[in-house]
Motif scaffolding. Sequence first.
Motif, short mmCIF file in Angstrom:
data_model
loop_
_atom_site.label_atom_id
_atom_site.label_comp_id
_atom_site.label_asym_id
_atom_site.label_seq_id
_atom_site.Cartn_x
_atom_site.Cartn_y
_atom_site.Cartn_z
N UNK A 87 0.82 -1.20 0.00
CA UNK A 87 0.00 0.00 0.00
C UNK A 87 0.86 1.27 0.00
N UNK A 88 2.00 1.22 0.64
CA UNK A 88 2.91 2.38 0.60
C UNK A 88 3.28 2.69 -0.85
N UNK A 89 3.51 1.67 -1.64
CA UNK A 89 3.84 1.87 -3.06
C UNK A 89 2.62 2.38 -3.82
N UNK A 90 1.45 1.85 -3.51
CA UNK A 90 0.22 2.30 -4.17
C UNK A 90 -0.03 3.77 -3.85
N UNK A 91 0.15 4.15 -2.60
CA UNK A 91 -0.16 5.53 -2.20
C UNK A 91 0.75 6.55 -2.87
N UNK A 92 1.92 6.14 -3.34
CA UNK A 92 2.78 7.06 -4.09
C UNK A 92 2.16 7.38 -5.45
N UNK A 93 1.50 6.39 -6.03
CA UNK A 93 0.84 6.59 -7.32
C UNK A 93 -0.58 7.14 -7.19
N UNK A 94 -1.23 6.80 -6.09
CA UNK A 94 -2.63 7.21 -5.86
C UNK A 94 -2.72 7.82 -4.46
N UNK A 95 -2.33 9.09 -4.31
CA UNK A 95 -2.26 9.69 -2.97
C UNK A 95 -3.60 9.79 -2.25
N UNK A 96 -4.72 9.65 -2.97
CA UNK A 96 -6.03 9.69 -2.31
C UNK A 96 -6.54 8.32 -1.90
N UNK A 97 -5.77 7.29 -2.18
CA UNK A 97 -6.19 5.92 -1.82
C UNK A 97 -6.21 5.76 -0.31
N UNK A 98 -7.16 4.96 0.16
CA UNK A 98 -7.29 4.65 1.59
C UNK A 98 -7.33 3.14 1.75
N UNK A 99 -6.64 2.64 2.76
CA UNK A 99 -6.67 1.22 3.10
C UNK A 99 -7.42 1.08 4.41
N UNK A 100 -8.51 0.30 4.40
CA UNK A 100 -9.29 0.04 5.61
C UNK A 100 -9.04 -1.41 6.03
N UNK A 101 -8.55 -1.59 7.26
CA UNK A 101 -8.30 -2.91 7.82
C UNK A 101 -9.36 -3.16 8.88
N UNK A 102 -10.24 -4.11 8.61
CA UNK A 102 -11.39 -4.37 9.47
C UNK A 102 -11.23 -5.73 10.15
N UNK A 103 -11.20 -5.72 11.46
CA UNK A 103 -11.17 -6.98 12.20
C UNK A 103 -10.40 -6.85 13.50
N UNK A 104 -10.55 -7.85 14.35
CA UNK A 104 -9.89 -7.83 15.66
C UNK A 104 -8.48 -8.39 15.58
N UNK A 105 -7.63 -7.96 16.49
CA UNK A 105 -6.34 -8.63 16.63
C UNK A 105 -6.61 -9.97 17.31
N UNK A 106 -6.28 -11.03 16.62
CA UNK A 106 -6.51 -12.38 17.14
C UNK A 106 -5.52 -13.33 16.48
N UNK A 107 -4.25 -13.22 16.87
CA UNK A 107 -3.23 -14.03 16.20
C UNK A 107 -3.35 -15.52 16.52
N UNK A 108 -3.06 -16.31 15.51
CA UNK A 108 -2.94 -17.75 15.73
C UNK A 108 -1.72 -17.95 16.63
N UNK A 109 -1.84 -18.72 17.71
CA UNK A 109 -0.69 -18.92 18.58
C UNK A 109 0.52 -19.46 17.79
N UNK A 110 1.66 -18.93 18.09
CA UNK A 110 2.90 -19.31 17.40
C UNK A 110 3.10 -20.82 17.37
N UNK A 111 2.82 -21.48 18.50
CA UNK A 111 3.06 -22.93 18.58
C UNK A 111 2.09 -23.73 17.70
N UNK A 112 0.99 -23.13 17.27
CA UNK A 112 0.04 -23.80 16.39
C UNK A 112 0.36 -23.59 14.92
N UNK A 113 1.28 -22.69 14.64
CA UNK A 113 1.53 -22.32 13.25
C UNK A 113 3.01 -22.32 12.94
N UNK A 114 3.71 -21.32 13.40
CA UNK A 114 5.12 -21.12 13.04
C UNK A 114 5.98 -22.28 13.53
#
Length: 171
Positions: A87-114
Amino acid sequence: WLVQLPEQTVRSALRAVDHLIVCSAYIGREAEARFPELEDRWSTVPNGVDTGRFFSESRSSHRDLQTVLWVGRISPEKGLHTLLDAFERVSLQCPDATLRLVGPESPTPREYLVDISRDPKVRALSEFYQGSYLATLRARCRSARVEFTGPIDHDRLVDEYRRAGILTNPS
């Protein structure tokens, strides 16, 4: 976790299964590679959508073509760090662009994934388990055009989809 849990444990459980439905072609391919003798027991059925509620209004006057929307759990495997970099690269080309991130912080536990993954890309996510992933994302974000909404009611989510010009899913 079909491809990450101990192979003998999963193989034993799968012997008792008549058929298994996976939610992505990726998981299906990984499972088939690990358990080729069971390849005739898999079907991929992608996650569904209620088309009665989430229908396209491509000619809607409410649609903001400069808004990029992401919806989900804020967790390292969802790739939001990659999305912010892009998005940082996009915003250089489209300065009016907006990124909306919708949702809760809810990470998968490291031991279940990584910790149990053999995939180097998944193992590389370990750098994001030093503290709050959301805090890491906020610190990484250089653009004021990125909005973290947190969780929202399902009824309002329909409006988010309808307003956005672009939907992204970097995971």
